[in-house]
Every structure is written in C-alpha cells, then in structure tokens.
Design an enzyme around this catalytic site. Structure first.
Site, PDB file in Angstrom:
ATOM      1  CG  HIS A 278      -1.742   1.246   1.368  1.00  0.00           C
ATOM      2  ND1 HIS A 278      -1.673   2.085   2.459  1.00  0.00           N
ATOM      3  CD2 HIS A 278      -2.664   1.800   0.536  1.00  0.00           C
ATOM      4  CE1 HIS A 278      -2.523   3.094   2.299  1.00  0.00           C
ATOM      5  NE2 HIS A 278      -3.140   2.937   1.139  1.00  0.00           N
ATOM      6  CB  SER A 279       0.939   4.258   0.367  1.00  0.00           C
ATOM      7  OG  SER A 279       1.367   5.584   0.306  1.00  0.00           O
ATOM      8  CG  LEU A 280       7.269   4.507   0.874  1.00  0.00           C
ATOM      9  CD1 LEU A 280       7.825   5.209  -0.360  1.00  0.00           C
ATOM     10  CD2 LEU A 280       7.803   5.169   2.140  1.00  0.00           C
TER      11      LEU A 280
END
Length: 599
Positions: A278-280
């Site tokens: 998720h995300s980074l």
C-alpha cells in the site's frame, strides 16, 4: 503427563495465534503484539444494559462454584459472597443468583449494598447463552500473501495498525470466498488465502533517528510536527541511501522470516506466494522485485547453449568495434574481461583505466560509448551487476538524460521465493519513476521473478498514479474499471454512462443524417468494442491499471473524500475480489459467475 500439560499449545485464529493453556495466554505468532489473557469461563454475569454475558475470573469462579456446591449439597441458600472488587453476590436459589454493585458507604436512607441499584444476573455454565462463537477459518490454505504498509504507523483513517487493517482485509476475503467461490468451496477445491502483515516502520524508527529529529524539531505546532516526523518523513528516508538500505533490508528479511515460519507451521502447504503493498510499501516492493535475479534455468534465454553462443557473439561484436576504432591490439584485454557490447556501453573511464587501457585509446572508446548511448536505448535485460533503485537496464529514457536523476544506491536482498503476483494499492510507483528520470518503461520488460502486476487505485486517491501510460505513451486510454463485487456498476456511474452514450448517439445521428442516401436505411447504432491495448509484458500482456468505482456520496466532493480514497483499500470488497480472482485463476479456479466488464 505433567510435562505434556505444561507444553499444551493450541493454535487459534487460523494459526496466527498460539494459546498456552497453563499460562492462560494468547501469543501472536507472526508479529509483535501484547500478550492477551485467556479465561476458562464457567461463571458469568450480565447487567440490564449489557448485550452479552461477561465471564468472572477463574479464581473467583472457583469460589462461586465451591459456594454453589455447598448450597446444593446442604440445601442452604441465600449465601453471600464478596468479589475481589468488594461486590456482593447472593445465591438465592439455583435459578436466581444476583450480583450487586459495590457501595463504599451507606447512603442517607441507610440502604445496604444488597438493596441498592438494579442487580446483575449471575449464571452458571454456558447453557442457553447466545454466544456467537465463529466456526473458524478453513484449515486448507491455498495461497499466501504478504502485505507491506505505507508511511507511518497508522494505515487507515481510524489510525489502526497494519495488523488490524490486514485482519479486515482477510475477513472481507473470507466473505467474498463464500459469496463468489461457493461451488469451489462445496467441491472442496479451495480453502482460503492467508494474508500476513509486514511491518518496517518500527524497525526504521528504532535506529535512533527519532531522537536526532526531536533535537532539531521546533517546539511550535508540536502535534503537527510530530505527525510529519512519524509519517511524511518516511518518504524522505526511503530516498536516503542510508535509511533506504534499512527499509529494504527490513522488508526483505521480514518477508523471508515470515515465509520460513509459515512453512514450519504449515508443512503441507504447496500453494504460491504473492505480495501486496500500500502506498510507499508498493514502491519498496517494486524496487525489490526489479532487483531480483531470475534463476538461470528458469530464464527463457539462459539455457547453456544459447548463453555460450550469445557470449561469444557479444565478444565478437566488441572485437569489431575495436577494429573500427583501430584499437585491435586491445581485443585480448576485453576478451579476458568477458566484455560484450552491452557491458562495453556501460563502461566508465575508471573501468577502462583499471583494465590498463592508455589515455588515447580510452578517449576513443569513451567517445564511442557516448555517441551510442545518445542515439539508442540499451536493450532490456533481466540481469544486472549494478543494483539501483531504478535499474537503467530495463527502462527507456530520453537522450542525454542521466538515469535515474535521484540515484539511491542500495544492496537489494534476494527473496527466498518467487512471487506469483504483485498487487499495488494506491501506489505512487509511476510518479517516483518519473521523478527519477524514467520517461518510458520498455514494453518487453517484465519483473525478473514475478509475472503478474496489478496497479489498483481509487479515482480520488491523491497518492496513486498510473503505470500503463509509461509503457504506451502515445495512446490515450482509460484504466480498467474494476467490477462491483455484486456484478453491476454503481447506480450514479451507470446513469452517467447511459447519459454519455445517449448524447454520443444523438450527435452521431445528426452528423451522419445528411450523408444518408434516400434508398439507404441508417444502420442500427452499435457501440464499438474497446480495442485490445498492448500494455507490454509487465503483467504478462494483461492490463495493469485498475480503478475502483467511487461511492455515490464520494462523487459529490472529490476533495472531501481524497484522504478516504487513499485509505479505503483494506475494507474494499471490489479490491479483495480482484485479488482473489487473480490468485485463484492461476490455479484454474474461476468465479461462480463472471463479473461484467472484468478482463
């Protein structure tokens, strides 16, 4: 027998927790978590406002049981007992036992604790208690998925940890299996998919960097600055060579540790492994995957014969180049170093100097390398000696562009398994590649050890970026619309699409009417099927970008729901269903009913 009693450990919650019966403790297996108490429940109480029975402690339950047995044996009731909290329990008869709240002193009316307040009901045993005890999860595990979080310790809008969010994701997956894979479940073809969280934030912030940051942080707006230090700065840490190494080491070693531990606890497991970020976290996984080394025997171009032929051909090409540059006397030096044309184009002045090439010939060779790299893109390969965050060997770039612009050197660890699929949720991979100077991903490039890649995002997610336009930059096309888990478009999107189609048909009929000859009848309006788009090999030739359907309330204000859009994936049935569909498709198992619009 005594030793056996001490060593009794019962796996619970799908094997993610162990219960130590003698210690009465429940311990997390795969992650760090505070040990929780386990009770053997025999006596319960329930107040008027309570919606369930609450168990007494085991020691007090033993006192209650002893008093109850004496009362039954001697037929002497109206026994009073005082609980550890100085609460009064009265056993009137086997069917009427009550629990009074404690009162420190008598009130103005002189009432005693036994007379004050509405008493709680006391119950012995579990009979007739409407406790919702879950049936448990299927024992058979078909696939394992590691989930890596993004910035900060909190993963959703309720500030919950990665463990809690992955628990939600797993629970949604169980309900989706029952709803969409019922036939396969009834035929015992499938069990379930296990999702395990991977935490790197705590390891990064235990390096002492928080103390250093605290020393230089201004005292004003303290909470905001603390939030930034604990979350937003993770992005900058990842772009630092020092802390990037810490992060990738933590993620890789943790996934390898979890994999080995999972195999020890599930020796019969024969399924595949996928990874999700998720995300980074998705960027960290992408960088890890681009720097994995494919096993020679599994590389389609690496059998012994072709490797030898290719190597010899490469050396001959270098000899031809040296002959053109009138430097044939150095052929033996390059042959000794096993230099092919690709390696030659990667040479620096320092490399040539170390090989003992004099200054004059060195300048000729460097000029040749410079002229070639300006006019052509290096061929894509799945192997590299130099490991960088963005490998230059798999990505195309503009002339005279140093790649990557923000070059973060790191020694990327190897994973102990080859992931089946890589899922990215709300991912900034595309943005980071662009910032590093990458203009285009070679359509022939695929991740060395992972053949599947899905980029899933909410339309209002401010952190998410697309991948497909970097592979096919000259063509404008929409991402794949993720089907609703109930097999339809959301109402507002369906109305919007119908309205757009009606307008397009009306415009088309108005434009074409004058050209229609009297003896011709206009053809029926037929909606053209979207042409198949070749998005390269990154996902095995299949589409990569998938967009969720926003909820009706979200469509009223994109900005208001932007943050929620970035944190919605953990409880998104549509996201979970796509993950399950793609995983089980690799095993030849499909949904009970294909969803409209799915690939």
């Amino acid at each position: 027998a005594g030793k056996d009693k001490e060593d009794v450990v019962v796996p619970t919650s799908g094997g993610r927790y162990d219960v130590y019966l003698k210690k009465r403790q429940r311990v997390a297996v795969y992650w760090e978590e505070e040990v929780s108490e386990v009770r053997r429940c025999t006596w319960f109480y329930k107040g008027d406002k309570d919606n369930k029975y609450i168990p007494y402690s085991e020691s007090f339950s033993e006192e209650l049981e002893e008093a109850y047995m004496i009362a039954v044996t001697l037929d002497e009731w109206k026994k009073k007992l005082e609980s550890p909290n100085r609460e009064i329990i009265i056993l009137h008869n086997p069917k009427l036992m009550v629990h009074y709240h404690p009162v420190a002193i008598s009130d103005d009316w002189g009432s005693t604790p036994t007379e004050q307040g509405r008493p709680r009901t006391v119950k012995r045993g579990v009979e007739n208690i409407a406790a919702e005890i879950p049936n448990g999860e299927p024992l058979q595990i078909d696939h394992l998925v590691f989930v890596v979080h993004g910035i900060g310790p909190a993963c959703d809008i309720r500030f919950r940890s990665i463990v809690q969010c992955v628990n939600d994701f797993r629970n949604v997956s169980l309900s989706m299996l029952q709803a969409h894979f019922k036939k396969a479940q009834e035929q015992q073809q499938i069990g379930r998919v296990e999702f395990l969280p991977v935490n790197w934030h705590s390891s990064l912030h235990s390096t002492g960097v928080d103390v250093d940051l605290e020393r230089i942080t201004l005292p004003s707006i303290n909470r905001l600055r603390h939030f930034i230090n604990d979350t937003i700065l993770d992005v900058f840490f990842y772009n630092s060579s020092t802390y990037c190494q810490t992060i990738v080491d933590t993620v890789a070693s943790e996934m390898n540790r979890l994999y080995q531990l999972f195999l020890q606890r599930n020796p019969l497991f024969s399924g595949g492994v996928s990874i999700a970020g998720h995300s980074l976290g998705s960027l960290i996984l992408f960088d890890l995957l681009t720097n994995q080394k494919a096993a020679p025997e599994e590389d389609e171009h690496s059998d012994e014969g072709s490797r030898t032929t290719s190597s010899n051909r490469g050396i001959e090409e270098v000899k031809e180049i040296l002959k053109k540059l009138e430097l044939s006397e150095y052929c033996d030096v390059f042959e000794k170093e096993k230099m092919d044309r690709q390696a030659l184009l990667l040479c620096t002045e320092k490399n040539l100097k170390e090989m003992g090439i004099p200054l004059g010939p060195r300048m000729k060779i460097l000029h040749y390398i410079s002229s070639k790299t300006e006019t052509q893109v290096s061929p894509c390969s799945n192997h590299s000696n130099e490991v960088l965050v963005t490998p230059a060997w798999c990505l195309s770039h503009e002339p005279n562009l140093n790649l990557p612009l923000f070059k973060v050197s790191a020694n990327y660890p190897q994973l102990n398994y080859k992931p089946t699929i890589f899922f990215a949720f709300g991912s900034p991979i595309g943005m980071f590649l662009t910032v590093r100077g990458v203009k285009r991903i070679n359509p022939n490039y695929s991740l060395p050890t992972c053949k599947g890649f899905f980029n899933i995002f909410h339309p209002f997610d401010p952190v998410a970026y697309r991948i497909e336009p970097m592979i096919v930059p000259d063509l404008e096309f929409e991402p794949m619309l993720l089907p609703h888990h109930k097999g339809r478009k959301r109402m507002h999107l369906a109305v919007e699409a119908a309205s757009t189609d009606a307008e397009a048909e009306a415009e088309s009929s108005v434009e074409k009417q004058p050209d229609t000859k009297p003896d011709e009848t206009p053809p029926a309006a037929v909606k053209e099927e979207a042409p198949l788009i070749n998005v390269g090999r990154l996902n095995g030739g299949n589409r990569i970008d998938y967009v969720l359907q926003e909820k009706p309330i979200e469509s009223f204000n994109e900005y208001l729901f932007a943050l929620q859009g970035h944190l919605c994936y953990w409880e998104s049935e549509d996201t979970v269903l796509l993950v399950l569909k793609e995983i089980y498709q690799t095993q030849g198992i499909t949904l009970d009913q294909p969803l409209p619009g799915s690939q």
